[in-house]
Write a protein that holds these residues in place. Structure first.
Motif, PDB file in Angstrom:
ATOM      1  N   THR A 423       1.308  52.608  -5.723  1.00 51.89           N
ATOM      2  CA  THR A 423       0.199  52.899  -4.816  1.00 51.89           C
ATOM      3  C   THR A 423      -0.761  51.705  -4.786  1.00 51.89           C
ATOM      4  O   THR A 423      -1.173  51.218  -5.832  1.00 51.89           O
ATOM      5  N   MET A 424      -1.101  51.266  -3.585  1.00 50.48           N
ATOM      6  CA  MET A 424      -1.990  50.106  -3.488  1.00 50.48           C
ATOM      7  C   MET A 424      -3.441  50.516  -3.681  1.00 50.48           C
ATOM      8  O   MET A 424      -3.884  51.541  -3.175  1.00 50.48           O
ATOM      9  N   LEU A 425      -4.147  49.717  -4.442  1.00 53.66           N
ATOM     10  CA  LEU A 425      -5.584  49.949  -4.655  1.00 53.66           C
ATOM     11  C   LEU A 425      -6.323  48.704  -4.213  1.00 53.66           C
ATOM     12  O   LEU A 425      -5.755  47.612  -4.208  1.00 53.66           O
ATOM     13  N   ASP A 426      -7.612  48.880  -3.857  1.00 56.60           N
ATOM     14  CA  ASP A 426      -8.342  47.647  -3.612  1.00 56.60           C
ATOM     15  C   ASP A 426      -8.749  47.076  -4.972  1.00 56.60           C
ATOM     16  O   ASP A 426      -8.661  47.754  -6.007  1.00 56.60           O
ATOM     17  N   ALA A 427      -9.167  45.798  -4.943  1.00 60.96           N
ATOM     18  CA  ALA A 427      -9.399  45.111  -6.213  1.00 60.96           C
ATOM     19  C   ALA A 427     -10.395  45.858  -7.095  1.00 60.96           C
ATOM     20  O   ALA A 427     -10.171  46.038  -8.299  1.00 60.96           O
ATOM     21  N   GLY A 428     -11.487  46.314  -6.485  1.00 61.45           N
ATOM     22  CA  GLY A 428     -12.517  47.029  -7.258  1.00 61.45           C
ATOM     23  C   GLY A 428     -11.946  48.241  -7.953  1.00 61.45           C
ATOM     24  O   GLY A 428     -12.133  48.453  -9.151  1.00 61.45           O
ATOM     25  N   GLU A 429     -11.210  49.041  -7.172  1.00 60.81           N
ATOM     26  CA  GLU A 429     -10.592  50.258  -7.727  1.00 60.81           C
ATOM     27  C   GLU A 429      -9.670  49.904  -8.890  1.00 60.81           C
ATOM     28  O   GLU A 429      -9.669  50.574  -9.924  1.00 60.81           O
ATOM     29  N   TYR A 430      -8.887  48.844  -8.670  1.00 64.70           N
ATOM     30  CA  TYR A 430      -7.889  48.484  -9.672  1.00 64.70           C
ATOM     31  C   TYR A 430      -8.543  48.072 -10.987  1.00 64.70           C
ATOM     32  O   TYR A 430      -8.165  48.540 -12.063  1.00 64.70           O
ATOM     33  N   PHE A 431      -9.551  47.201 -10.876  1.00 64.94           N
ATOM     34  CA  PHE A 431     -10.179  46.724 -12.115  1.00 64.94           C
ATOM     35  C   PHE A 431     -10.965  47.824 -12.810  1.00 64.94           C
ATOM     36  O   PHE A 431     -11.028  47.881 -14.026  1.00 64.94           O
ATOM     37  N   GLU A 432     -11.573  48.684 -11.989  1.00 64.37           N
ATOM     38  CA  GLU A 432     -12.298  49.814 -12.585  1.00 64.37           C
ATOM     39  C   GLU A 432     -11.349  50.654 -13.429  1.00 64.37           C
ATOM     40  O   GLU A 432     -11.720  51.219 -14.434  1.00 64.37           O
ATOM     41  N   LYS A 433     -10.122  50.714 -12.971  1.00 62.62           N
ATOM     42  CA  LYS A 433      -9.164  51.574 -13.653  1.00 62.62           C
ATOM     43  C   LYS A 433      -8.426  50.840 -14.774  1.00 62.62           C
ATOM     44  O   LYS A 433      -8.220  51.390 -15.860  1.00 62.62           O
ATOM     45  N   TYR A 434      -8.031  49.587 -14.495  1.00 65.30           N
ATOM     46  CA  TYR A 434      -7.100  48.945 -15.423  1.00 65.30           C
ATOM     47  C   TYR A 434      -7.686  47.805 -16.248  1.00 65.30           C
ATOM     48  O   TYR A 434      -7.027  47.335 -17.167  1.00 65.30           O
ATOM     49  N   MET A 435      -8.880  47.319 -15.903  1.00 60.44           N
ATOM     50  CA  MET A 435      -9.450  46.266 -16.747  1.00 60.44           C
ATOM     51  C   MET A 435     -10.309  46.934 -17.826  1.00 60.44           C
ATOM     52  O   MET A 435     -11.342  47.530 -17.512  1.00 60.44           O
ATOM     53  N   GLN A 436      -9.836  46.853 -19.037  1.00 55.98           N
ATOM     54  CA  GLN A 436     -10.545  47.538 -20.120  1.00 55.98           C
ATOM     55  C   GLN A 436     -10.901  46.533 -21.212  1.00 55.98           C
ATOM     56  O   GLN A 436     -10.149  46.339 -22.168  1.00 55.98           O
ATOM     57  N   LEU A 437     -12.029  45.893 -21.012  1.00 59.97           N
ATOM     58  CA  LEU A 437     -12.475  44.882 -21.957  1.00 59.97           C
ATOM     59  C   LEU A 437     -13.163  45.569 -23.123  1.00 59.97           C
ATOM     60  O   LEU A 437     -14.080  46.373 -22.925  1.00 59.97           O
ATOM     61  N   THR A 438     -12.714  45.250 -24.298  1.00 58.05           N
ATOM     62  CA  THR A 438     -13.306  45.909 -25.470  1.00 58.05           C
ATOM     63  C   THR A 438     -14.288  44.996 -26.205  1.00 58.05           C
ATOM     64  O   THR A 438     -14.940  45.420 -27.146  1.00 58.05           O
ATOM     65  N   ASP A 439     -14.353  43.736 -25.771  1.00 57.82           N
ATOM     66  CA  ASP A 439     -15.363  42.850 -26.356  1.00 57.82           C
ATOM     67  C   ASP A 439     -16.691  43.137 -25.644  1.00 57.82           C
ATOM     68  O   ASP A 439     -17.169  42.366 -24.804  1.00 57.82           O
ATOM     69  N   ILE A 440     -17.274  44.250 -26.000  1.00 59.69           N
ATOM     70  CA  ILE A 440     -18.472  44.733 -25.299  1.00 59.69           C
ATOM     71  C   ILE A 440     -19.608  43.723 -25.444  1.00 59.69           C
ATOM     72  O   ILE A 440     -20.314  43.420 -24.479  1.00 59.69           O
ATOM     73  N   GLU A 441     -19.747  43.210 -26.663  1.00 56.10           N
ATOM     74  CA  GLU A 441     -20.853  42.276 -26.903  1.00 56.10           C
ATOM     75  C   GLU A 441     -20.710  41.036 -26.030  1.00 56.10           C
ATOM     76  O   GLU A 441     -21.687  40.537 -25.467  1.00 56.10           O
ATOM     77  N   GLY A 442     -19.462  40.538 -25.917  1.00 53.54           N
ATOM     78  CA  GLY A 442     -19.205  39.363 -25.082  1.00 53.54           C
ATOM     79  C   GLY A 442     -19.579  39.626 -23.628  1.00 53.54           C
ATOM     80  O   GLY A 442     -20.230  38.810 -22.976  1.00 53.54           O
ATOM     81  N   VAL A 443     -19.164  40.781 -23.129  1.00 51.86           N
ATOM     82  CA  VAL A 443     -19.475  41.139 -21.734  1.00 51.86           C
ATOM     83  C   VAL A 443     -20.984  41.312 -21.567  1.00 51.86           C
ATOM     84  O   VAL A 443     -21.569  40.872 -20.570  1.00 51.86           O
ATOM     85  N   GLU A 444     -21.611  41.929 -22.557  1.00 49.91           N
ATOM     86  CA  GLU A 444     -23.059  42.167 -22.442  1.00 49.91           C
ATOM     87  C   GLU A 444     -23.852  40.864 -22.477  1.00 49.91           C
ATOM     88  O   GLU A 444     -24.900  40.767 -21.837  1.00 49.91           O
ATOM     89  N   ASP A 445     -23.330  39.872 -23.222  1.00 55.43           N
ATOM     90  CA  ASP A 445     -24.002  38.556 -23.201  1.00 55.43           C
ATOM     91  C   ASP A 445     -23.993  37.990 -21.781  1.00 55.43           C
ATOM     92  O   ASP A 445     -25.003  37.482 -21.286  1.00 55.43           O
ATOM     93  N   ILE A 446     -22.824  38.087 -21.153  1.00 52.91           N
ATOM     94  CA  ILE A 446     -22.710  37.595 -19.769  1.00 52.91           C
ATOM     95  C   ILE A 446     -23.621  38.408 -18.858  1.00 52.91           C
ATOM     96  O   ILE A 446     -24.336  37.869 -18.015  1.00 52.91           O
ATOM     97  N   ALA A 447     -23.589  39.752 -19.045  1.00 51.83           N
ATOM     98  CA  ALA A 447     -24.380  40.638 -18.179  1.00 51.83           C
ATOM     99  C   ALA A 447     -25.875  40.340 -18.326  1.00 51.83           C
ATOM    100  O   ALA A 447     -26.608  40.293 -17.330  1.00 51.83           O
ATOM    101  N   ARG A 448     -26.309  40.145 -19.565  1.00 48.37           N
ATOM    102  CA  ARG A 448     -27.737  39.878 -19.817  1.00 48.37           C
ATOM    103  C   ARG A 448     -28.171  38.642 -19.030  1.00 48.37           C
ATOM    104  O   ARG A 448     -29.197  38.646 -18.354  1.00 48.37           O
TER     105      ARG A 448
END
Lengths: 746, 301
Positions: A423-448
């Motif tokens: 089933t085709m998904l748009d990029a946003g849908e796909y990453f929301e579902k399948y990109m599961q980054l567990t380096d939360i601190e790393g992501v939060e540094d970028i987000a900050r």
């Protein structure tokens, strides 16, 4: 309407009474019967007969049956507009059933009769449901009998019809229950209709306003993460959401299979339960309101002062929010004008509400404190948004409360993305579902970092907009701001909630911070749709496919059977090399496209997936070389007739309002000598639109390098020879001789 | 028996019923008289279990009526504007009520419908206002309930029909446990049917009496005194409610039994005296004047 007497031995509370009630609602029953007959059996006959007349003899029997099955499915399944009719019927039935409460004459008639009020409510309420259920079920049954007689029958059709029947019933139940509530808390027909519409749509309207305000005031608000129509209290939108999930995909990839029906039922369970709960709550509230409603309320606009206040408050505050946003835009942020607009809106809405409630113009300013409360709340909300009192812009969730994250582009990513089942998904849908980054601190540094920049940029942009509102230079000034990547970060909270924020990451962002997150399989595997289940499924089911390697000038075509081998090599390269720094700094050598095509024998979608190949990807390059797909970065010089470089000085030319704009002619120079061709081919790059983490300044779009390929060059798969391809120089890396020839200033 | 104890009912700022206490005995025709807005309909709607009193209670045979089907089964309420289903015929309504009231007498309904010359099969919407009232009364009578509430049902009926309807009620009162309660804003409408009358004014009860009691205890005497009679002495012996003089003709409305009053007059030197019968209107005028009201302005049309 007839109500039985619970103490009477002549009357039962059973079907006879329901039939008697239905008989008192003959016109409504007639509408139900007509709707059910026209919608199901008649349309079934028309469609199937049409299919036979149109296609009989032209199509083989199997194909004709397939068309007929599809058409019958569109009658009894999700692919139709029956939900509109159901919504309207539920609304009318509820209003009609309880409209007796609006007239003293009918109230005296019913309320003086020997029947418990609870029984009266229950019988009336159930009568509406039975009217729908019985007529719809009969309609379905007749449609199936007709379809069967015409040779159209599959078990999956019954399953599909049952799913649709249940979904439509839940839609009916939700609309009906909420409308009964709206009817019972009102004292006149017009108020009953208005309050019911209010109850059915208030949440969606409020969500819409929150969306508008958030988009206007919150720089980090990610619009796609906020579903305006996901209004829990609106059965209509809940149904649309479910139907969209069940229906529109249903006929795409898994037509009429029981398995897919079951899978889709599972998808519908949560919204269905939600709808059921809303219906039960609305019914319970309606019963409480009915029980506490006094007979003398007939003819009064609103029965309960609380409802009157809630309606006025919600409508008033919603209108104030809308006014606030609009005035803010019109006045370019002049607070006094915004406040004035909100106060006037509060005054008008409250006055109109009072006039409607009291049916008296003199009542317009009856409760001035209501106006004050609405205005203050409206101003408070707008100020709250404007000054971010909730700390939305700086919010970073606690690491311990986050399950995983995703980070992706706001505008999607290159290529297409697919579920493991295809089933085709748009990029946003796909990453929301399948990109599961567990380096939360790393992501939060970028987000900050990214959230802060995003807010600052938006403020600067806003200030520039205001400063140059009458000045054409504004656009130029803003375009001169440094290049940034717009990203979305999504936190999957342990509570089940999803939190989104928009980020702006300028080119000067610390590469180490970005490498930490991007040099991780959790990031790059989904980025390239590297899902083994999907790859295996494609390999098993594909009928025909191609693997292409494109450098911008050369396209080498290979068999799709190479796909699995390619993905293995590519995966190894990702593991070894991929990170932000590579994607940012390295020049891609080409792109691999994989395109399986199912269309020859089935209606499965055609996939199209792309993979950027960097020179550092040794395994991939070797795999392509081994399979004759890799021919170097560019064309051999001997295959090029000449190269023409066009320079458009207008592309990056600033445009100032106080200076007259002068258009300059595009300059060009043709190079045919091997030395220049070699130099040009060495400096030029192709433009891969799907590239991630490339700067806007990566390629210089003012210089187009048009390569004229020699006619003796090997033909493509369609037999075409020669042609042209367009390349670009990297920014600030235009060869000196080109600069000189085309008079390109530094 | 219907017992109404200290009931109050307000609609917003309007105090429709103000602390009414009333007892309606069984097997009598109870008339409720009052001007428009006196609270008659509100009282009747509370008695029918349509409205809930703000305070106080209404008991029908000792039981509360609101939301009590077993009690409501004893009541048939004919509101001032009776409701019939759209496009319904008299037979449709019969069928409907027959399903609601166990004692509904369908044969009697058919007979009464015929007696009143009402067509069973034409739509009620095409009936005149009077015919609709007749149909309501027929339905109410045929329902065989113990109590029949008629809210201004007789107002506007032609005399023949009114008489026929009253005969029906009288007949039922003789033959079964039946208590009609009839409201009207016109005293003359109730004169020849009620046994007991309650007078409502501004939400309160001005008086509630048995008509016979009132009649027995009120006498209207016309007389001409001979010259020299000590009028002051005579009048001191009488409990005079109204005294009217036209020339030498004196008309007294006095409280007391007929015998006692006539005995007083027999002991006075009169040219003639006679005891006249009092109309209900006169009784009410007399009784209400005593408490400071001019009944003519209130209820006599």
């Amino acid at each position: 309407m007839t109500f039985g007497n619970s103490s009477s031995d002549k009357i039962s509370l059973g079907s006879m009474n329901q039939w008697a009630i239905a008989m008192r609602r003959k016109w409504l029953l007639a509408i139900y019967i007509l709707s059910a007959i026209i919608w199901y059996p008649v349309i079934t006959v028309v469609k199937l007969t049409g299919d036979i007349n149109r296609l009989g003899g032209l199509y083989p029997d199997v194909s004709l049956k397939s068309v007929m099955v599809h058409d019958f499915s569109s009658v009894i399944g999700f692919d139709n507009l029956s939900f509109l009719a159901v919504t309207l019927l539920a609304f009318i039935t509820a209003i009609q059933g309880f409209a007796y409460l609006y007239r003293r004459q009918t109230v005296d008639f019913y309320e003086s009769q020997p029947i418990k009020r609870s029984a009266m409510f229950a019988k009336l309420y159930i009568n509406g449901l039975l009217m729908y259920l019985c007529t719809a079920a009969a309609g379905y049954l007749l449609a199936f009998i007709i379809a069967r007689a015409m040779g159209v029958f599959r078990l999956a059709l019954i399953a599909e019809a049952l799913v649709e029947f249940v979904e439509l019933f839940l839609l009916f139940l939700g609309i009906y229950s909420i409308t009964v509530l709206g009817t019972v808390v009102s004292g006149t027909l017009i108020m009953g209709i208005m309050v019911s519409i209010f109850l059915l749509s208030a949440e969606a309207v409020v969500r819409g306003l929150v969306y508008i305000c958030s988009q206007t005031y919150l720089a980090t608000f990610y619009a796609a993460g906020f579903n305006v129509w996901n209004a829990v209290t609106s059965p209509f939108f809940t149904y649309i959401g479910t139907a969209e999930r069940l229906g529109f995909r249903y006929t795409d990839d898994s037509v009429y299979k029981i398995g897919s029906v079951i899978k889709h039922i599972q998808e519908a369970v949560a919204p269905d339960i939600r709808l059921l709960v809303i219906a039960v709550i609305a019914t319970a509230l309606a019963w409480i309101a009915y029980k506490n409603r006094k007979a003398e309320s007939a003819g009064h606009s609103i029965v309960f002062p609380l409802v009157e206040w809630v309606v006025k408050f919600v409508c008033g505050v919603a209108a104030c929010m809308l006014t606030g946003v609009m005035m803010d835009g019109v006045s370019q942020g002049a607070v006094a004008i915004v406040f004035l607009g909100i106060i006037l809106t509060a005054l008008i809405i409250c006055a109109v509400a009072e006039i409607v409630f009291e049916s008296d113009f003199r009542a317009m300013f009856r409760k001035p404190w209501h106006i004050a409360v609405v205005a203050v709340v409206g101003i408070g909300i707008i100020l709250g948004y404007r000054f971010d009192v909730t700390g939305y812009e700086t919010y970073i969730p606690e690491v311990s409360k986050v399950e995983s994250c995703a980070m992706f582009n706001t505008y999607g990513m290159g290529g297409n993305f697919y579920e493991p089942d295809g089933t085709m998904l748009d990029a946003g849908e796909y990453f929301e579902k399948y990109m599961q980054l567990t380096d939360i601190e790393g992501v939060e540094d970028i987000a900050r970092h990214g959230q802060q920049i995003k807010v600052e940029k938006d403020r600067t942009y806003r200030d520039l907009s205001i400063a140059h509102r009458n000045d054409e230079t504004s656009e130029q000034s803003m375009s001169e701001m440094e290049y940034c990547w717009e990203k979305v970060v999504m936190y999957r909270m342990k509570s089940g909630k999803k939190v989104y924020r928009l980020l702006t990451l300028p080119e000067y962002t610390d590469p180490a911070m970005l490498d930490r997150v991007t040099k991780n399989a959790e990031y790059f595997m989904p980025l390239y749709n590297m899902n083994d289940d999907f790859i295996n499924k494609v390999m098993e089911t594909v009928d025909y496919s191609e693997l292409l390697f494109n450098t911008g000038c050369i396209q080498q075509e290979g068999s799709g059977e190479l796909y699995k081998g390619f993905t293995e090599a590519f995966k190894e390269d990702l593991e070894e090399n991929y990170c932000f720094s590579l994607a940012y700094n390295s020049d891609p050598v080409g792109t691999v496209f994989y395109s399986p095509d199912y269309s020859v024998t089935s209606d499965q979608p055609t996939y199209y997936i792309s993979y950027t190949v960097f020179p550092e990807y040794k395994n991939t390059v070797k795999f392509l070389e081994d399979n004759g797909l890799y021919t170097g970065k560019m064309l051999p010089e001997e295959d090029i007739d000449n190269i023409t470089v066009y320079y458009d000085p207008n592309v990056y030319k600033p445009h100032y309002a106080d200076q007259a704009y002068e258009y300059e002619e595009v300059r060009e120079k043709e190079y045919a000598d091997p030395e220049h061709i070699k130099a040009l081919m060495s400096a030029a790059h192709y433009d891969g639109e799907e590239w991630d983490w490339k700067s806007n300044n990566y390629l210089d779009y003012s210089c187009e390098v048009v390569v004229n390929i020699a006619s003796h060059y090997k033909p493509d798969r369609y037999g075409n020879r020669g042609g042209t391809c367009t390349l670009f120089f990297r920014y600030d890396k235009v060869p000196d001789f080109v600069k000189k020839d085309l008079r390109i200033a530094e | 028996m219907i017992t109404i104890s200290n009931i109050n009912k307000s609609f917003g700022e309007i105090h429709a019923v103000d602390n009414i206490t009333l007892t309606i005995e069984e097997k009598q025709v109870f008339g409720l008289i009052g001007t428009n807005g006196a609270g008659k309909s509100t009282l009747l709607r509370m008695m029918a279990g349509v409205l809930i009193p703000d305070s106080g209670e209404v008991l029908i045979d000792g039981e509360k009526v609101y939301d009590a089907p077993s009690v409501k089964e004893k009541i048939f309420f004919i509101p001032d504007e009776a409701y019939f289903f759209p496009n319904a015929t008299a037979l449709d309504m019969k069928k409907y009520y027959a399903g609601l009231y166990r004692g509904f007498d369908q044969q009697r309904f058919d007979k009464l419908l015929s007696n009143f010359n009402l067509s069973p099969n034409i739509k009620i919407a095409s009936y005149s206002k009077g015919m609709k009232k007749q149909l309501s009364i027929i339905l109410g009578i045929a329902a065989n309930t113990k109590y029949l509430y008629c809210d201004e049902t007789f107002d506007g009926l032609d005399p023949v029909m009114r008489q026929a309807a009253k005969s029906l009620m009288a007949n039922d009162m003789e033959n079964r446990d039946f208590t009609p309660i009839i409201t009207s804003h016109n005293l003359r409408e109730l004169e020849d049917i009620c046994d007991h009358v309650g007078l409502l004014h501004k939400g309160g009860v001005l008086l509630s009496r048995d008509i016979e009691d009132m009649k027995l205890n009120l006498q209207k005497i016309q007389c001409v005194f001979r010259e020299g009679v000590d009028l002051k002495g005579v009048e001191d012996k009488l409990d005079i409610l109204i005294h009217d003089v036209r020339g030498s003709l004196h008309t007294y409305t006095v409280r007391g039994s007929r015998e006692a009053v006539e005995a007083i007059f027999r002991g006075i030197d009169t040219i003639f005296f006679e005891t006249l019968s009092l109309t209900l209107e006169e009784i009410f005028i007399s009784e209400t004047e005593v408490v400071g009201y001019d009944i003519r302005k209130l209820i006599i049309g």
